[in-house]
Design a protein around this motif. Structure first.
Motif, mmCIF file in Angstrom:
data_model
loop_
_atom_site.group_PDB
_atom_site.id
_atom_site.type_symbol
_atom_site.label_atom_id
_atom_site.label_comp_id
_atom_site.label_asym_id
_atom_site.label_seq_id
_atom_site.Cartn_x
_atom_site.Cartn_y
_atom_site.Cartn_z
ATOM 1 N N ILE A 62 0.838 -1.205 0.000
ATOM 2 C CA ILE A 62 0.000 0.000 0.000
ATOM 3 C C ILE A 62 0.871 1.252 0.000
ATOM 4 O O ILE A 62 0.636 2.185 -0.769
ATOM 5 N N PHE A 63 1.876 1.270 0.850
ATOM 6 C CA PHE A 63 2.725 2.459 1.024
ATOM 7 C C PHE A 63 3.362 2.914 -0.285
ATOM 8 O O PHE A 63 3.449 4.103 -0.562
ATOM 9 N N TYR A 64 3.799 1.960 -1.101
ATOM 10 C CA TYR A 64 4.462 2.332 -2.347
ATOM 11 C C TYR A 64 3.501 2.504 -3.521
ATOM 12 O O TYR A 64 3.815 3.190 -4.479
ATOM 13 N N SER A 65 2.313 1.912 -3.442
ATOM 14 C CA SER A 65 1.354 2.088 -4.535
ATOM 15 C C SER A 65 0.443 3.298 -4.324
ATOM 16 O O SER A 65 -0.133 3.815 -5.272
ATOM 17 N N VAL A 66 0.318 3.753 -3.077
ATOM 18 C CA VAL A 66 -0.468 4.953 -2.749
ATOM 19 C C VAL A 66 0.496 5.923 -2.059
ATOM 20 O O VAL A 66 0.644 5.915 -0.847
ATOM 21 N N PRO A 67 1.192 6.758 -2.835
ATOM 22 C CA PRO A 67 2.275 7.566 -2.272
ATOM 23 C C PRO A 67 1.846 8.681 -1.306
ATOM 24 O O PRO A 67 2.661 9.146 -0.525
#
Length: 88
Positions: A62-67
């Motif tokens: 999630i952290f890297y796909s939703v910046p």
């Protein structure tokens, strides 16, 4: 040292800090190239926004796909579709 762990930085969040301060710390660490990991003090009694921040940061998919935290779907619902919790 173990190269896999060298760029991970964990920190505890508690009720003395504001959500904006917590988010600033996450964004600052990310900007410096660290991989933040959030541990919430007294998680069962933490506000929903704090628990959402912890899940957003600690779930690296999630952290890297939703910046931007404000774009994280549970936060958008919590904010009523607005940008009340915009990232720094």
């Amino acid at each position: 040292g173990n190269d896999e762990w060298e760029d991970i930085y964990d920190f505890a969040m508690d009720e003395r800090e504001t959500h904006e301060e917590d988010l600033y710390r996450v964004e600052t660490l990310r900007g410096l190239g660290y991989d933040p990991y959030v541990m919430v003090y007294d998680r069962p009694n933490a506000p929903p926004i704090t628990r959402h921040l912890q899940r957003w940061v600690n779930n690296k998919r999630i952290f890297y796909s939703v910046p931007h935290f404000a774009d994280y779907e549970p936060v958008k619902k919590l904010a009523g579709g607005g940008t009340a919790f915009a990232s720094a």
